[in-house]
Write an enzyme that holds these catalytic residues in place. Structure first.
Site, PDB file in Angstrom:
ATOM      1  N   LYS A   1      52.689  67.129  58.323  1.00 36.94           N
ATOM      2  CA  LYS A   1      51.586  66.310  57.798  1.00 36.94           C
ATOM      3  C   LYS A   1      51.646  66.215  56.281  1.00 36.94           C
ATOM      4  O   LYS A   1      51.391  65.169  55.701  1.00 36.94           O
ATOM      5  CB  LYS A   1      50.246  66.900  58.239  1.00 36.94           C
ATOM      6  CG  LYS A   1      49.997  66.740  59.718  1.00 36.94           C
ATOM      7  CD  LYS A   1      48.552  66.941  60.036  1.00 36.94           C
ATOM      8  CE  LYS A   1      48.034  68.245  59.514  1.00 36.94           C
ATOM      9  NZ  LYS A   1      46.605  68.414  59.766  1.00 36.94           N
TER      10      LYS A   1
ATOM     11  N   GLU B   1      40.261  67.890  51.883  1.00 32.92           N
ATOM     12  CA  GLU B   1      40.222  66.444  51.622  1.00 32.92           C
ATOM     13  C   GLU B   1      38.768  66.018  51.475  1.00 32.92           C
ATOM     14  O   GLU B   1      37.860  66.672  51.993  1.00 32.92           O
ATOM     15  CB  GLU B   1      40.820  65.661  52.802  1.00 32.92           C
ATOM     16  CG  GLU B   1      42.312  65.707  52.951  1.00 32.92           C
ATOM     17  CD  GLU B   1      42.785  64.856  54.124  1.00 32.92           C
ATOM     18  OE1 GLU B   1      44.000  64.696  54.278  1.00 32.92           O
ATOM     19  OE2 GLU B   1      41.932  64.357  54.907  1.00 32.92           O
TER      20      GLU B   1
ATOM     21  N   HIS C   1      38.900  64.851  70.385  1.00 30.36           N
ATOM     22  CA  HIS C   1      40.194  64.398  69.867  1.00 30.36           C
ATOM     23  C   HIS C   1      41.120  63.892  70.957  1.00 30.36           C
ATOM     24  O   HIS C   1      42.320  63.796  70.760  1.00 30.36           O
ATOM     25  CB  HIS C   1      40.879  65.513  69.049  1.00 30.36           C
ATOM     26  CG  HIS C   1      40.037  65.964  67.908  1.00 30.36           C
ATOM     27  ND1 HIS C   1      39.867  65.203  66.767  1.00 30.36           N
ATOM     28  CD2 HIS C   1      39.258  67.055  67.764  1.00 30.36           C
ATOM     29  CE1 HIS C   1      39.021  65.833  65.963  1.00 30.36           C
ATOM     30  NE2 HIS C   1      38.636  66.950  66.544  1.00 30.36           N
TER      31      HIS C   1
ATOM     32  N   ARG D   1      56.677  58.130  68.393  1.00 28.59           N
ATOM     33  CA  ARG D   1      56.871  57.981  69.842  1.00 28.59           C
ATOM     34  C   ARG D   1      56.169  56.719  70.304  1.00 28.59           C
ATOM     35  O   ARG D   1      55.418  56.102  69.529  1.00 28.59           O
ATOM     36  CB  ARG D   1      56.266  59.179  70.560  1.00 28.59           C
ATOM     37  CG  ARG D   1      54.751  59.208  70.399  1.00 28.59           C
ATOM     38  CD  ARG D   1      54.061  60.307  71.169  1.00 28.59           C
ATOM     39  NE  ARG D   1      52.622  60.130  71.139  1.00 28.59           N
ATOM     40  CZ  ARG D   1      51.835  60.606  70.178  1.00 28.59           C
ATOM     41  NH1 ARG D   1      52.351  61.277  69.175  1.00 28.59           N
ATOM     42  NH2 ARG D   1      50.539  60.385  70.180  1.00 28.59           N
TER      43      ARG D   1
HETATM   44  C1  MV4 Z   1      39.491  63.233  58.874  1.00 33.85           C
HETATM   45  C2  MV4 Z   1      38.189  62.790  59.217  1.00 33.85           C
HETATM   46  C3  MV4 Z   1      37.318  62.458  58.171  1.00 33.85           C
HETATM   47  N1  MV4 Z   1      37.710  62.609  56.885  1.00 33.85           N
HETATM   48  N2  MV4 Z   1      39.846  63.358  57.575  1.00 33.85           N
HETATM   49  C4  MV4 Z   1      40.853  64.426  63.315  1.00 33.85           C
HETATM   50  C5  MV4 Z   1      42.193  64.915  63.772  1.00 33.85           C
HETATM   51  C6  MV4 Z   1      43.169  64.385  62.816  1.00 33.85           C
HETATM   52  N3  MV4 Z   1      43.909  63.283  63.414  1.00 33.85           N
HETATM   53  C7  MV4 Z   1      42.415  63.892  61.635  1.00 33.85           C
HETATM   54  N4  MV4 Z   1      41.018  63.838  62.016  1.00 33.85           N
HETATM   55  C8  MV4 Z   1      40.059  63.473  61.123  1.00 33.85           C
HETATM   56  N5  MV4 Z   1      40.381  63.552  59.827  1.00 33.85           N
HETATM   57  C9  MV4 Z   1      38.958  63.062  56.606  1.00 33.85           C
HETATM   58  N6  MV4 Z   1      39.322  63.198  55.318  1.00 33.85           N
HETATM   59  C10 MV4 Z   1      37.849  62.664  60.572  1.00 33.85           C
HETATM   60  C11 MV4 Z   1      38.771  63.044  61.516  1.00 33.85           C
HETATM   61  C12 MV4 Z   1      38.355  62.966  62.905  1.00 33.85           C
HETATM   62  C13 MV4 Z   1      38.964  62.078  63.745  1.00 33.85           C
HETATM   63  C14 MV4 Z   1      39.995  61.269  63.277  1.00 33.85           C
HETATM   64  C15 MV4 Z   1      40.583  60.379  64.157  1.00 33.85           C
HETATM   65  C16 MV4 Z   1      40.156  60.317  65.473  1.00 33.85           C
HETATM   66  C17 MV4 Z   1      39.169  61.129  65.931  1.00 33.85           C
HETATM   67  C18 MV4 Z   1      38.542  62.019  65.079  1.00 33.85           C
HETATM   68  C19 MV4 Z   1      37.524  62.847  65.538  1.00 33.85           C
HETATM   69  C20 MV4 Z   1      36.938  63.724  64.690  1.00 33.85           C
HETATM   70  C21 MV4 Z   1      37.363  63.792  63.354  1.00 33.85           C
END
Ligand code: MV4
Length: 503
Positions: free
Chosen positions: A120, A204, A239, A298
Site C-alpha cells: 500500500k 491519514e 468491508h 486481478r
Molecule cells: C479510508 C476511509 C476514509 N478516509 N481512508 C477501508 C478499507 C480500505 N480499502 C480503505 N478504507 C477506508 N479508507 C480515509 N482516509 C474510509 C475507508 C472505508 C471504506 C473504504 C472503501 C470501502 C468501504 C469502506 C468502509 C469503511 C471505511
C-alpha cells in the site's frame, strides 16, 4: 480474429468465477482444466471443465493456495496458461513468477506490477509520482504517541489510523480528537499486530462519508492502456461488497469526474508498467474530490456490471492479451449504455448476523428474462462447504437507465429462490426499496445507516457469545462426518470496541 495461442488453460480457482472463466474458454474454443479440493469434487466447475485435477484437502493451503500442486497440474495436463480468477493466488507475485519459470503463461499482470502495487505504501508513492491525488497523510508508520500527536495535528482531526501491513479495514480506527488518539493508536496497533503480524500504523486525514468508486483498466503488453469506466462499490458490510453498479450515480451528475478519475487511473497503470485487467480504487468525498486508495491486480468479482454497460467480455480480453494480442480498442471506442446493478448472493443467515450458512441446497429457482445475468457456482443438490467464502452466485441486471435497473433487479430478487440453506436475498429487497438508495445517496456507511433506520443495527457479540461459537466449532471439529470451519476462513477479532465473527 487470430486463432487463440492457447489450446488449453487451467483455471486455478473455484465457485462462480471458475465457471465464468470456463464459459469464456468454451466460447474461444480453448480446452479447460479445473482444479479442486476434497469438498469441491462434485462442483459445477469440475462438472463443466474438459478435465479436472484433484489438489488435496479442503484447506486452501492444501489446495487453491498450493503453488507447486497447481503448476504440477498444469504441466501434467499440458495447459499452456493459468487463469487465477480472484482471491487465492490471483495477486500473488511469487505464483506469477513460478508460472513464468515453468513456461506457463500467467493470465494477469506482470509479477513486477503485482509486487509493486501489492504494498500500500509503495502504491501510494507510485500514485503520487504519477500525479494521482491521494488522501492527505503521512505514509510512514508513526514512531510513538508523540509522533502521532504531531502528525495528526498537522493533518487536522478527524484522522484515520491504518495498518501499514494490510488492508480491508482491519487495524483501522477513526480518531476525532487528540483525546481519542492514545486509545485509537493502542487498538489499531494491536489489531494490526494480530491481523498482519506487524503493529505499524500510519495516519491519514479522514474522508467523511466517502463513496468507494473503482475504475476498470485494460492494457496490453505494448503499453497501450484504456479504462472502461467506473463501478460504484459503496454498499459494503464489514468491508465486503454487497451491491455494485455501473455507472455510479455521482457520474450522472458530474460526467467530468469520470474523465478525471479515468485519467488518474491510467497514469497509475502506466507508471506501474501494467497490462491485462486491473482496477484502481478511489474514495470520493462529498465535494467530489477523489483520492487513490490502491490498485487491485486481478479481475474483480464485480466485473459483470462493466461488461453489461460496455458490451465487452473482460475474460476474453484477458485471454487475448495474455496470448500476446494487441488491445485493438481505443479510448474513444468505449461507450457506456444503460445501467447495471449486481447483487452478491451469499449463503449467510440474516437472523444470525449474516454468519455463513453452509449446507445442502435442496431447491434452486434462478430468475431469468430480459436483462438478467446470473454467474452461479452452484446447483440443486450441491452442498455449500464451510471452508470457503460463501458466495453462491452474482445476480446482475441491465436496463436502459438506473430506475429501470432497480425495478428489474427487484423483480429478479423476488423470483430468486434457494431452499435448504439461508441466504442474504431478503437484504437486497430492503436495499432496492430504500428511498436513499433510489436517490443514489450512497457512501461506505450506507448499509449501517439503512439497518439503523430499520432498527436493525449490526448486532454486537459479547465474549460469552464468542465462547459459544468457539465451542460449537470445537464440537463440529470432533464430528467425524463433518469438517469444521477451517481456521483461515473464520476468525474472531475485536474492532472498535466490539467483537464480530468475521470471514
Ligand atoms: C479510508 C476511509 C476514509 N478516509 N481512508 C477501508 C478499507 C480500505 N480499502 C480503505 N478504507 C477506508 N479508507 C480515509 N482516509 C474510509 C475507508 C472505508 C471504506 C473504504 C472503501 C470501502 C468501504 C469502506 C468502509 C469503511 C471505511
Amino acid at each position: 480474429m487470430r486463432p487463440p495461442k492457447f489450446r488449453k488453460v487451467l483455471v486455478a480457482n473455484r465457485g462462480e468465477i471458475a465457471v465464468r472463466v470456463i464459459r469464456a474458454l468454451r466460447e474461444l474454443g480453448i480446452a479447460s482444466v479445473a482444479v479442486y479440493s476434497d469438498t469441491d469434487r462434485d462442483s459445477l466447475a469440475v462438472r463443466m471443465a474438459n478435465e479436472a485435477v484433484h489438489l488435496g484437502a479442503a484447506a486452501s493451503s492444501e489446495s487453491y493456495l498450493a503453488i507447486e500442486k497447481i503448476i504440477g497440474a498444469a504441466q501434467r495436463t499440458g495447459a499452456q496458461a493459468i487463469h487465477p480468477g480472484y482471491g487465492f493466488l490471483s495477486e500473488n507475485a511469487d505464483f506469477a513468477e513460478a508460472c513464468e519459470r515453468a513456461g506457463i503463461v500467467f493470465i494477469g499482470p506482470p509479477a513486477a506490477a503485482i509486487r509493486k502495487l501489492g504494498s500500500k505504501t509503495a502504491a501510494r508513492r507510485l500514485a503520487i509520482a504519477a500525479g494521482a491525488p491521494v488522501v492527505p497523510g503521512v505514509q510512514k508508520p508513526v514512531l510513538d504517541l508523540d509522533d502521532a500527536r504531531h502528525i495528526a495535528a498537522e493533518i487536522s482531526y478527524p484522522v484515520i489510523l491504518k495498518a501499514a501491513a494490510g488492508g480491508g479495514g482491519k487495524g483501522m480506527r477513526r480518531v476525532n480528537t487528540e483525546g481519542e488518539l492514545e486509545a485509537g493508536l493502542r487498538d489499531a496497533s494491536s489489531e494490526a499486530e494480530r491481523s498482519f503480524k506487524s503493529s505499524e500504523v500510519y495516519i491519514e486525514k479522514l474522508v467523511t462519508k466517502p463513496r468507494h468508486i473503482e475504475i476498470q483498466i485494460l492494457g496490453d503488453r505494448d503499453g497501450h492502456v484504456i479504462h472502461l469506466g467506473e463501478r460504484e462499490c459503496s454498499l459494503q458490510r464489514r468491508h465486503q461488497k454487497v451491491v455494485e453498479e455501473c455507472p455510479s450515480p455521482v457520474m450522472l451528475a458530474c460526467p467530468e469526474l469520470r474523465h478525471a478519475m479515468g485519467e488518474a487511473a491510467l497514469r497509475v497503470a502506466r507508471a506501474a508498467g501494467y497490462y491485462n485487467a486491473g482496477t484502481c480504487e478511489f474514495l470520493v468525498d462529498e465535494h467530489r474530490n477523489f483520492y487513490f486508495l490502491e490498485m487491485n491486480t486481478r479481475l474483480q468479482v464485480e466485473h459483470p456490471v462493466t461488461e453489461l454497460v460496455t458490451g465487452l467480455d473482460l475474460v476474453h480480453w484477458q485471454l487475448r492479451i495474455a496470448a500476446g494480442e494487441s488491445l485493438a480498442l481505443q479510448q474513444e471506442d468505449i461507450h457506456f449504455r444503460g445501467s447495471a446493478i449486481e447483487c452478491r448472493v451469499y449463503a449467510e443467515d440474516p437472523e444470525q448476523n449474516y454468519m455463513p450458512s453452509p449446507g445442502k441446497i435442496l431447491g434452486l429457482k434462478e430468475p431469468s428474462g430480459p436483462g438478467i445475468r446470473i454467474d452461479s457456482g452452484v446447483y440443486p443438490g450441491w452442498t455449500v462447504p464451510m471452508d470457503y467464502d460463501p458466495l453462491l452466485a452474482k445476480l446482475a441486471v441491465w436496463a436502459e437507465d438506473r430506475p429501470s435497473a432497480i425495478r428489474r433487479m427487484l423483480r429478479a430478487v423476488r423470483e430468486y429462490s434457494v431452499t435448504g440453506i439461508q441466504t442474504n436475498l431478503r437484504l437486497f429487497q430492503e436495499i432496492l426499496e430504500d428511498t436513499h438508495f433510489d436517490a443514489g445517496l450512497l457512501h461506505t456507511g450506507f448499509l449501517d445507516e439503512m439497518m439503523a433506520r430499520r432498527g436493525r443495527g449490526e448486532e454486537q457479540f459479547e465474549m460469552h457469545d464468542i465462547a459459544a461459537i468457539v465451542a460449537a466449532f470445537h464440537v463440529a471439529r470432533q464430528q467425524p462426518q463433518r469438517t469444521a470451519p477451517s481456521a483461515e476462513r473464520t476468525s474472531l477479532w475485536r474492532s472498535a470496541g466490539r467483537t464480530e465473527v468475521m470471514r
